[in-house]
Design a protein around this motif. Structure first.
Motif, short mmCIF file in Angstrom:
data_model
loop_
_atom_site.label_atom_id
_atom_site.label_comp_id
_atom_site.label_asym_id
_atom_site.label_seq_id
_atom_site.Cartn_x
_atom_site.Cartn_y
_atom_site.Cartn_z
N GLY A 68 -27.53 -7.40 14.27
CA GLY A 68 -27.74 -7.55 12.83
C GLY A 68 -27.08 -6.44 12.03
N VAL A 69 -27.18 -5.21 12.52
CA VAL A 69 -26.55 -4.08 11.85
C VAL A 69 -25.03 -4.24 11.86
N MET A 70 -24.48 -4.62 13.00
CA MET A 70 -23.04 -4.79 13.08
C MET A 70 -22.57 -5.97 12.23
N LEU A 71 -23.32 -7.04 12.19
CA LEU A 71 -22.95 -8.19 11.37
C LEU A 71 -22.99 -7.82 9.89
N ALA A 72 -24.01 -7.07 9.48
CA ALA A 72 -24.07 -6.60 8.09
C ALA A 72 -22.90 -5.67 7.79
N GLY A 73 -22.53 -4.82 8.74
CA GLY A 73 -21.38 -3.93 8.55
C GLY A 73 -20.09 -4.70 8.38
N VAL A 74 -19.92 -5.76 9.15
CA VAL A 74 -18.72 -6.59 9.04
C VAL A 74 -18.66 -7.25 7.67
N VAL A 75 -19.78 -7.78 7.22
CA VAL A 75 -19.82 -8.46 5.92
C VAL A 75 -19.55 -7.46 4.80
N ILE A 76 -20.17 -6.30 4.85
CA ILE A 76 -19.96 -5.28 3.81
C ILE A 76 -18.52 -4.78 3.82
N ALA A 77 -17.96 -4.52 4.99
CA ALA A 77 -16.57 -4.06 5.07
C ALA A 77 -15.61 -5.12 4.55
N THR A 78 -15.85 -6.38 4.89
CA THR A 78 -14.98 -7.46 4.41
C THR A 78 -15.04 -7.58 2.89
N LEU A 79 -16.23 -7.50 2.32
CA LEU A 79 -16.37 -7.56 0.87
C LEU A 79 -15.71 -6.36 0.20
N ALA A 80 -15.83 -5.18 0.81
CA ALA A 80 -15.20 -3.98 0.25
C ALA A 80 -13.68 -4.09 0.28
N PHE A 81 -13.13 -4.59 1.38
CA PHE A 81 -11.68 -4.75 1.47
C PHE A 81 -11.18 -5.79 0.47
N LEU A 82 -11.92 -6.87 0.30
CA LEU A 82 -11.53 -7.89 -0.68
C LEU A 82 -11.59 -7.34 -2.10
N ALA A 83 -12.64 -6.60 -2.42
CA ALA A 83 -12.77 -6.02 -3.76
C ALA A 83 -11.65 -5.01 -4.01
N PHE A 84 -11.35 -4.18 -3.03
CA PHE A 84 -10.27 -3.20 -3.18
C PHE A 84 -8.93 -3.90 -3.35
N GLY A 85 -8.70 -4.96 -2.61
CA GLY A 85 -7.46 -5.72 -2.74
C GLY A 85 -7.35 -6.39 -4.10
N LEU A 86 -8.46 -6.92 -4.62
CA LEU A 86 -8.44 -7.54 -5.94
C LEU A 86 -8.23 -6.51 -7.04
N LEU A 87 -8.75 -5.31 -6.84
CA LEU A 87 -8.53 -4.25 -7.82
C LEU A 87 -7.06 -3.83 -7.88
N LEU A 88 -6.39 -3.86 -6.75
CA LEU A 88 -4.99 -3.46 -6.70
C LEU A 88 -4.03 -4.59 -7.02
N LEU A 89 -4.53 -5.79 -7.22
CA LEU A 89 -3.68 -6.95 -7.46
C LEU A 89 -2.79 -6.81 -8.70
N PRO A 90 -3.29 -6.26 -9.82
CA PRO A 90 -2.39 -6.11 -10.98
C PRO A 90 -1.22 -5.16 -10.72
N PHE A 91 -1.34 -4.28 -9.76
CA PHE A 91 -0.28 -3.33 -9.47
C PHE A 91 0.66 -3.81 -8.37
N ALA A 92 0.47 -5.02 -7.89
CA ALA A 92 1.31 -5.55 -6.81
C ALA A 92 2.77 -5.65 -7.19
N PRO A 93 3.14 -6.07 -8.41
CA PRO A 93 4.58 -6.12 -8.74
C PRO A 93 5.26 -4.75 -8.70
N LEU A 94 4.51 -3.67 -8.91
CA LEU A 94 5.09 -2.33 -8.87
C LEU A 94 5.51 -1.93 -7.47
N ALA A 95 4.93 -2.56 -6.45
CA ALA A 95 5.27 -2.21 -5.08
C ALA A 95 6.66 -2.71 -4.71
N PHE A 96 7.18 -3.69 -5.42
CA PHE A 96 8.49 -4.26 -5.10
C PHE A 96 9.60 -3.67 -5.97
#
Length: 97
Positions: A68-96
């Motif tokens: 249960g702890v590991m499953l909660a960790g996976v869910v929290i880490a996945t949500l954190a990575f998705l949120a971080f990726g969505l936050l950086l989405l407006p800056f994606a054109p600058l990477a190219f």
């Protein structure tokens, strides 16, 4: 005179397969890193062990807790990575540039 005791029958032998499997999968998911399938399988086996194997209750509970702890960790880490990726989405054109 020695007496030979009869061999134990299937009902006399207590099985602990589900509880041991749940505990092992919980430890493996801690050591092997973040996966999704292993903690879910361990959680299911732990719940089945609680119902079917009352003598292995402690191992089943530990398996459920670890998975249960590991499953909660996976869910929290996945949500954190998705949120971080969505936050950086407006800056994606600058990477190219």
């Amino acid at each position: 005179m020695t007496t030979i005791s009869p061999a134990p029958t299937a009902t006399d032998v207590e099985t602990r397969g589900f509880a041991v499997s749940s505990l092992v999968l919980g430890i493996v998911s801690l050591v092997a890193g973040f996966t999704f399938v292993v903690p879910v399988a361990g959680l299911v086996l732990g719940i089945l062990a609680l119902r079917r194997e009352p003598s292995a209750r402690t191992m089943a509970i530990w398996g459920i807790v670890l998975n249960g702890v590991m499953l909660a960790g996976v869910v929290i880490a996945t949500l954190a990575f998705l949120a971080f990726g969505l936050l950086l989405l407006p800056f994606a054109p600058l990477a190219f540039v």
